[in-house]
Scaffold this motif. Structure first.
Motif, PDB file in Angstrom:
ATOM      1  N   GLU A   1       0.810  -1.209   0.000  1.00  0.00           N
ATOM      2  CA  GLU A   1       0.000   0.000   0.000  1.00  0.00           C
ATOM      3  C   GLU A   1       0.843   1.258   0.000  1.00  0.00           C
ATOM      4  O   GLU A   1       2.012   1.234   0.389  1.00  0.00           O
ATOM      5  CB  GLU A   1      -0.923   0.022   1.236  1.00  0.00           C
ATOM      6  N   TRP A   2       0.231   2.364  -0.442  1.00  0.00           N
ATOM      7  CA  TRP A   2       0.821   3.694  -0.303  1.00  0.00           C
ATOM      8  C   TRP A   2      -0.304   4.705  -0.115  1.00  0.00           C
ATOM      9  O   TRP A   2      -1.458   4.430  -0.443  1.00  0.00           O
ATOM     10  CB  TRP A   2       1.718   4.042  -1.489  1.00  0.00           C
ATOM     11  N   GLN A   3       0.034   5.861   0.450  1.00  0.00           N
ATOM     12  CA  GLN A   3      -0.972   6.850   0.823  1.00  0.00           C
ATOM     13  C   GLN A   3      -0.725   8.201   0.145  1.00  0.00           C
ATOM     14  O   GLN A   3       0.428   8.577  -0.089  1.00  0.00           O
ATOM     15  CB  GLN A   3      -1.002   7.070   2.346  1.00  0.00           C
ATOM     16  N   THR A   4      -1.825   8.904  -0.136  1.00  0.00           N
ATOM     17  CA  THR A   4      -1.777  10.286  -0.605  1.00  0.00           C
ATOM     18  C   THR A   4      -2.953  11.032   0.026  1.00  0.00           C
ATOM     19  O   THR A   4      -3.862  10.414   0.596  1.00  0.00           O
ATOM     20  CB  THR A   4      -1.894  10.389  -2.142  1.00  0.00           C
ATOM     21  N   SER A   5      -2.946  12.350  -0.102  1.00  0.00           N
ATOM     22  CA  SER A   5      -4.062  13.185   0.360  1.00  0.00           C
ATOM     23  C   SER A   5      -4.365  14.224  -0.704  1.00  0.00           C
ATOM     24  O   SER A   5      -3.471  14.692  -1.405  1.00  0.00           O
ATOM     25  CB  SER A   5      -3.723  13.878   1.685  1.00  0.00           C
TER      26      SER A   5
ATOM     27  N   ASP B   1      -8.181  11.342   2.432  1.00  0.00           N
ATOM     28  CA  ASP B   1      -6.954  10.605   2.721  1.00  0.00           C
ATOM     29  C   ASP B   1      -7.046   9.262   2.015  1.00  0.00           C
ATOM     30  O   ASP B   1      -7.858   8.399   2.383  1.00  0.00           O
ATOM     31  CB  ASP B   1      -6.784  10.422   4.230  1.00  0.00           C
ATOM     32  N   ASN B   2      -6.218   9.074   0.974  1.00  0.00           N
ATOM     33  CA  ASN B   2      -6.318   7.910   0.111  1.00  0.00           C
ATOM     34  C   ASN B   2      -5.326   6.813   0.511  1.00  0.00           C
ATOM     35  O   ASN B   2      -4.181   7.100   0.840  1.00  0.00           O
ATOM     36  CB  ASN B   2      -6.011   8.305  -1.342  1.00  0.00           C
ATOM     37  N   THR B   3      -5.786   5.588   0.446  1.00  0.00           N
ATOM     38  CA  THR B   3      -4.905   4.429   0.565  1.00  0.00           C
ATOM     39  C   THR B   3      -5.086   3.579  -0.688  1.00  0.00           C
ATOM     40  O   THR B   3      -6.199   3.147  -1.010  1.00  0.00           O
ATOM     41  CB  THR B   3      -5.245   3.584   1.804  1.00  0.00           C
ATOM     42  N   TYR B   4      -3.983   3.372  -1.416  1.00  0.00           N
ATOM     43  CA  TYR B   4      -4.006   2.561  -2.628  1.00  0.00           C
ATOM     44  C   TYR B   4      -3.303   1.240  -2.340  1.00  0.00           C
ATOM     45  O   TYR B   4      -2.275   1.208  -1.666  1.00  0.00           O
ATOM     46  CB  TYR B   4      -3.296   3.272  -3.775  1.00  0.00           C
ATOM     47  N   SER B   5      -3.862   0.166  -2.873  1.00  0.00           N
ATOM     48  CA  SER B   5      -3.282  -1.166  -2.695  1.00  0.00           C
ATOM     49  C   SER B   5      -3.015  -1.781  -4.069  1.00  0.00           C
ATOM     50  O   SER B   5      -3.913  -1.823  -4.927  1.00  0.00           O
ATOM     51  CB  SER B   5      -4.237  -2.057  -1.897  1.00  0.00           C
TER      52      SER B   5
ATOM     53  N   ALA C   1     -10.501   5.238   0.766  1.00  0.00           N
ATOM     54  CA  ALA C   1     -10.231   6.604   1.232  1.00  0.00           C
ATOM     55  C   ALA C   1     -11.183   6.997   2.354  1.00  0.00           C
ATOM     56  O   ALA C   1     -12.331   6.551   2.406  1.00  0.00           O
ATOM     57  CB  ALA C   1     -10.355   7.591   0.071  1.00  0.00           C
TER      58      ALA C   1
END
Length: 219
Positions: free
Chosen positions: A104-108, A120-124, A139
């Protein structure tokens, strides 16, 4: 979109879903109309136009003053800037190098600028073929305390909505553009409306918003 005053619902994919109200007729008239966006060399949306012009053309045919407030809300929620933000969440996804399945990684980012939303996004990472990369989207959405609300005339609307977004993206490996995207946003909270118009009082009401988004390439 549901609140204690009315429910707004329209599904353009249902052939027998004929509009029954002025609000539904407005959505029905959007079918087949075009909006335009420009993608820069980095894959970001640099310009988005056509939505506000479309709404103005549609609303010209209505003389009902009771729809004026609804027209302004539509422009705020689904205008050029709001749609640019909506589509940017699919066009601006960058996979950070080599990943293992499930990593996973995160962005906003911001969402619905006029309504005041932060996401607040979490991508897998789900997997990759020679041409496509599959990504799971999850998110959390919360109010932006720095945004005061939407103003039109003597009325100001402020939204305090919390919720989540879930879905899946498939990106073209060469262009990093979405081949397909399917997501659902479910938000709930309060809508507060303040007015300076004589004879009208301020209103605070519970609100539920469900947004299902499908992005498909036509060629």
């Amino acid at each position: 979109q549901v609140n204690e005053f009315r429910t707004i619902s329209f599904n353009s994919r249902l052939k027998d879903n004929l509009p029954k109200s002025d609000v539904e007729r407005i959505f029905h008239k959007m079918i087949g109309r075009k909006v335009y966006m420009t993608i820069d060399p980095q894959g970001k949306i640099s310009h988005f136009t056509g939505a506000l012009k479309m709404y103005d053309e549609i609303f010209k045919s209505y003389q009902d003053e009771s729809l004026t407030d609804f027209m302004e809300v539509v422009k705020a929620q689904m205008g050029d800037q709001a749609l640019k933000e909506l589509f940017s969440s699919y066009w601006n996804v960058r996979v950070p190098g080599h990943l293992e399945i499930g990593q996973e990684w995160q962005t906003s980012d911001s969402l619905f600028t006029n309504m005041g939303g932060l996401r607040d996004n979490t991508y897998s990472f789900l997997g990759k073929t020679d041409s496509l990369t599959a990504i799971k989207v999850s998110a959390k959405i919360r109010p932006n305390p720095l945004v005061k609300g939407v103003k039109f005339g003597e009325v100001e609307m402020n939204f305090g909505l919390f919720g989540e977004e879930n879905g899946r993206l498939e990106l073209d490996n060469k262009l990093n553009w979405p081949i397909e995207a399917r997501t659902t946003k479910l938000l709930s909270g309060k809508m507060n409306m303040k007015t300076k118009i004589k004879g009208y009082s301020d209103i605070s009401t519970d609100m539920v918003v469900k947004i299902q988004t499908t992005v498909e390439r036509l060629n």
